[in-house]
Design a protein around this motif. Structure first.
Motif, PDB file in Angstrom:
ATOM      1  N   ARG A 137      59.043  23.860   5.707  1.00  0.00           N
ATOM      2  CA  ARG A 137      59.039  25.170   5.071  1.00  0.00           C
ATOM      3  C   ARG A 137      59.810  26.178   5.912  1.00  0.00           C
ATOM      4  NH1 ARG A 137      54.645  25.259   1.184  1.00  0.00           N
ATOM      5  NH2 ARG A 137      53.277  23.475   1.457  1.00  0.00           N
ATOM      6  N   GLY A 138      60.093  27.337   5.310  1.00  0.00           N
ATOM      7  CA  GLY A 138      60.793  28.390   6.023  1.00  0.00           C
ATOM      8  C   GLY A 138      59.824  29.255   6.802  1.00  0.00           C
ATOM      9  N   ARG A 139      60.248  29.705   7.954  1.00  0.00           N
ATOM     10  CA  ARG A 139      59.426  30.629   8.731  1.00  0.00           C
ATOM     11  C   ARG A 139      60.326  31.422   9.669  1.00  0.00           C
ATOM     12  NH1 ARG A 139      58.043  29.030  13.961  1.00  0.00           N
ATOM     13  NH2 ARG A 139      58.823  26.965  14.546  1.00  0.00           N
ATOM     14  N   ALA A 140      59.799  32.549  10.114  1.00  0.00           N
ATOM     15  CA  ALA A 140      60.537  33.404  11.042  1.00  0.00           C
ATOM     16  C   ALA A 140      59.941  33.270  12.443  1.00  0.00           C
ATOM     17  CB  ALA A 140      60.469  34.862  10.581  1.00  0.00           C
ATOM     18  N   THR A 141      60.775  33.432  13.456  1.00  0.00           N
ATOM     19  CA  THR A 141      60.323  33.493  14.838  1.00  0.00           C
ATOM     20  C   THR A 141      60.840  34.798  15.439  1.00  0.00           C
ATOM     21  OG1 THR A 141      62.269  32.444  15.842  1.00  0.00           O
ATOM     22  CG2 THR A 141      60.555  30.975  14.946  1.00  0.00           C
ATOM     23  N   VAL A 142      60.541  35.015  16.691  1.00  0.00           N
ATOM     24  CA  VAL A 142      61.027  36.239  17.334  1.00  0.00           C
ATOM     25  C   VAL A 142      62.544  36.191  17.528  1.00  0.00           C
ATOM     26  CG1 VAL A 142      58.856  36.710  18.521  1.00  0.00           C
ATOM     27  CG2 VAL A 142      60.568  35.255  19.624  1.00  0.00           C
ATOM     28  N   ALA A 143      63.136  34.994  17.442  1.00  0.00           N
ATOM     29  CA  ALA A 143      64.569  34.857  17.717  1.00  0.00           C
ATOM     30  C   ALA A 143      65.401  34.491  16.502  1.00  0.00           C
ATOM     31  CB  ALA A 143      64.791  33.811  18.814  1.00  0.00           C
ATOM     32  N   SER A 144      64.763  34.075  15.389  1.00  0.00           N
ATOM     33  CA  SER A 144      65.563  33.615  14.259  1.00  0.00           C
ATOM     34  C   SER A 144      64.814  33.779  12.944  1.00  0.00           C
ATOM     35  CB  SER A 144      65.943  32.140  14.445  1.00  0.00           C
ATOM     36  OG  SER A 144      64.798  31.309  14.413  1.00  0.00           O
ATOM     37  N   LYS A 145      65.590  33.676  11.863  1.00  0.00           N
ATOM     38  CA  LYS A 145      65.039  33.735  10.504  1.00  0.00           C
ATOM     39  C   LYS A 145      65.485  32.495   9.740  1.00  0.00           C
ATOM     40  CE  LYS A 145      63.829  37.045   8.230  1.00  0.00           C
ATOM     41  NZ  LYS A 145      62.558  37.524   7.648  1.00  0.00           N
ATOM     42  N   ALA A 146      64.576  31.967   8.918  1.00  0.00           N
ATOM     43  CA  ALA A 146      64.939  30.868   8.031  1.00  0.00           C
ATOM     44  C   ALA A 146      65.562  31.469   6.780  1.00  0.00           C
ATOM     45  CB  ALA A 146      63.716  30.047   7.673  1.00  0.00           C
ATOM     46  N   VAL A 147      66.754  31.004   6.444  1.00  0.00           N
ATOM     47  CA  VAL A 147      67.485  31.512   5.282  1.00  0.00           C
ATOM     48  C   VAL A 147      68.073  30.335   4.515  1.00  0.00           C
ATOM     49  CG1 VAL A 147      68.045  33.727   6.362  1.00  0.00           C
ATOM     50  CG2 VAL A 147      69.617  31.794   6.620  1.00  0.00           C
ATOM     51  N   TYR A 148      68.557  30.613   3.300  1.00  0.00           N
ATOM     52  CA  TYR A 148      69.184  29.554   2.521  1.00  0.00           C
ATOM     53  C   TYR A 148      70.188  30.139   1.545  1.00  0.00           C
ATOM     54  CZ  TYR A 148      66.190  30.771  -1.484  1.00  0.00           C
ATOM     55  OH  TYR A 148      65.586  31.440  -2.524  1.00  0.00           O
ATOM     56  N   VAL A 149      71.069  29.273   1.051  1.00  0.00           N
ATOM     57  CA  VAL A 149      71.934  29.617  -0.079  1.00  0.00           C
ATOM     58  C   VAL A 149      71.736  28.545  -1.144  1.00  0.00           C
ATOM     59  CG1 VAL A 149      73.665  30.872   1.258  1.00  0.00           C
ATOM     60  CG2 VAL A 149      73.921  28.393   0.913  1.00  0.00           C
ATOM     61  N   ASP A 166      60.633  31.300   3.162  1.00  0.00           N
ATOM     62  CA  ASP A 166      59.306  31.546   3.728  1.00  0.00           C
ATOM     63  C   ASP A 166      58.419  30.318   3.553  1.00  0.00           C
ATOM     64  OD1 ASP A 166      58.189  31.568   1.115  1.00  0.00           O
ATOM     65  OD2 ASP A 166      58.590  33.711   0.910  1.00  0.00           O
ATOM     66  N   GLN A 167      57.137  30.481   3.919  1.00  0.00           N
ATOM     67  CA  GLN A 167      56.193  29.367   3.904  1.00  0.00           C
ATOM     68  C   GLN A 167      55.925  28.831   2.501  1.00  0.00           C
ATOM     69  OE1 GLN A 167      54.747  27.659   6.355  1.00  0.00           O
ATOM     70  NE2 GLN A 167      55.657  28.804   8.022  1.00  0.00           N
ATOM     71  N   ASN A 168      56.257  29.587   1.478  1.00  0.00           N
ATOM     72  CA  ASN A 168      56.026  29.128   0.104  1.00  0.00           C
ATOM     73  C   ASN A 168      57.133  28.215  -0.411  1.00  0.00           C
ATOM     74  OD1 ASN A 168      53.604  30.616  -0.241  1.00  0.00           O
ATOM     75  ND2 ASN A 168      54.805  32.481  -0.546  1.00  0.00           N
ATOM     76  N   ASP A 169      58.246  28.133   0.317  1.00  0.00           N
ATOM     77  CA  ASP A 169      59.371  27.303  -0.106  1.00  0.00           C
ATOM     78  C   ASP A 169      59.151  25.858   0.335  1.00  0.00           C
ATOM     79  OD1 ASP A 169      61.140  29.206  -1.364  1.00  0.00           O
ATOM     80  OD2 ASP A 169      61.467  30.053   0.625  1.00  0.00           O
ATOM     81  N   ARG A 170      58.918  24.968  -0.646  1.00  0.00           N
ATOM     82  CA  ARG A 170      58.696  23.553  -0.346  1.00  0.00           C
ATOM     83  C   ARG A 170      59.953  22.709  -0.557  1.00  0.00           C
ATOM     84  NH1 ARG A 170      55.518  20.656  -3.335  1.00  0.00           N
ATOM     85  NH2 ARG A 170      54.440  19.520  -1.668  1.00  0.00           N
ATOM     86  N   ASP A 171      60.949  23.299  -1.193  1.00  0.00           N
ATOM     87  CA  ASP A 171      62.126  22.517  -1.564  1.00  0.00           C
ATOM     88  C   ASP A 171      63.373  22.894  -0.765  1.00  0.00           C
ATOM     89  OD1 ASP A 171      62.244  25.005  -2.674  1.00  0.00           O
ATOM     90  OD2 ASP A 171      62.856  24.355  -4.670  1.00  0.00           O
ATOM     91  N   LEU A 172      63.188  23.403   0.438  1.00  0.00           N
ATOM     92  CA  LEU A 172      64.324  23.709   1.300  1.00  0.00           C
ATOM     93  C   LEU A 172      64.919  22.414   1.835  1.00  0.00           C
ATOM     94  CD1 LEU A 172      62.720  26.600   3.385  1.00  0.00           C
ATOM     95  CD2 LEU A 172      64.315  26.841   1.467  1.00  0.00           C
ATOM     96  N   VAL A 173      66.238  22.366   1.906  1.00  0.00           N
ATOM     97  CA  VAL A 173      66.940  21.190   2.419  1.00  0.00           C
ATOM     98  C   VAL A 173      67.594  21.579   3.745  1.00  0.00           C
ATOM     99  CG1 VAL A 173      68.827  19.570   2.034  1.00  0.00           C
ATOM    100  CG2 VAL A 173      67.326  20.216   0.138  1.00  0.00           C
TER     101      VAL A 173
END
Length: 200
Positions: free
Chosen positions: A99-111, A143-150
């Motif tokens: 899943r996607g999540r953020a840290t103090v140093a990075s963000k999970a993103v997608y296109v 974010d944490q709700n995204d289950r289909d991130l590749v």
């Protein structure tokens, strides 16, 4: 029949988890009987299905394994085959997602890439520097709700764009993946840095 190590491997795909829109593609040389039992579908390169990915780190299907007299058959399985495989004596591992999540140093993103949510971790400093352009570039927050991130797929791969930012004596060159729909209509200051890679 066991897998033939000298046989050319076939391109096949499986659905990795229940509700997935992703078709997880991989190469295999297991016997036809094992492939059928595990729900392998041959990849049609002339007409690949929507959501087909190769070489992804996540999600990953589970593996089905079964001992035979002269070795072990082991391969990825389609989630629809769980009950059949268990009743047939296969041992199964669970599929994995990330899943996607953020840290103090990075963000999970997608296109969005032809029905695939191609995800990566963007350094927070980059994320903030391109704040005004992210939406136009087609970059979405995960974010944490995204289950289909590749994550980490070899194919397909989105195009890239780059921008040079000059602040006083500081020169920063920023490069990022972008939505293919944005590549021919980039915001001011951006230029193409790499084209989309697709199966072919």
């Amino acid at each position: 029949m066991p897998a033939n190590v000298y046989e050319s491997r076939r391109e096949v795909w499986v659905t990795p988890f229940t509700g997935a829109g992703i078709k997880y593609g991989f190469l295999t040389n297991v016997s036809t009987a094992v492939g059928t039992a595990c729900g392998h579908t041959a990849v049609d390169r002339a007409n690949p299905p929507v959501g087909l990915v190769f070489g992804a780190n996540a999600p990953k299907p589970g593996r089905a394994s079964k001992r035979r007299a002269d070795g072990i058959d082991s391969t990825f399985y389609d989630i629809s085959k769980v009950s059949t495989l268990r009743s047939g004596g296969y041992s199964l591992t669970a599929p994995t997602i990330r899943r996607g999540r953020a840290t103090v140093a990075s963000k999970a993103v997608y296109v969005d890439l032809n029905g695939v949510k191609y995800a990566w971790r963007m350094p927070l400093v980059t994320y903030n520097k391109i704040a005004d352009d992210r939406a136009v570039l087609g970059i979405e927050d995960a974010d944490q709700n995204d289950r289909d991130l590749v994550w980490g797929a070899r194919f397909p791969k989105p195009p890239k764009a780059a921008k040079t930012i000059i602040t006083g004596s500081s020169v920063d060159v920023i490069s990022t993946f972008v939505d293919p729909a944005s590549i021919d209509n980039l915001p001011a200051g951006w230029s193409t840095a790499g084209r989309e890679k697709v199966l072919g």
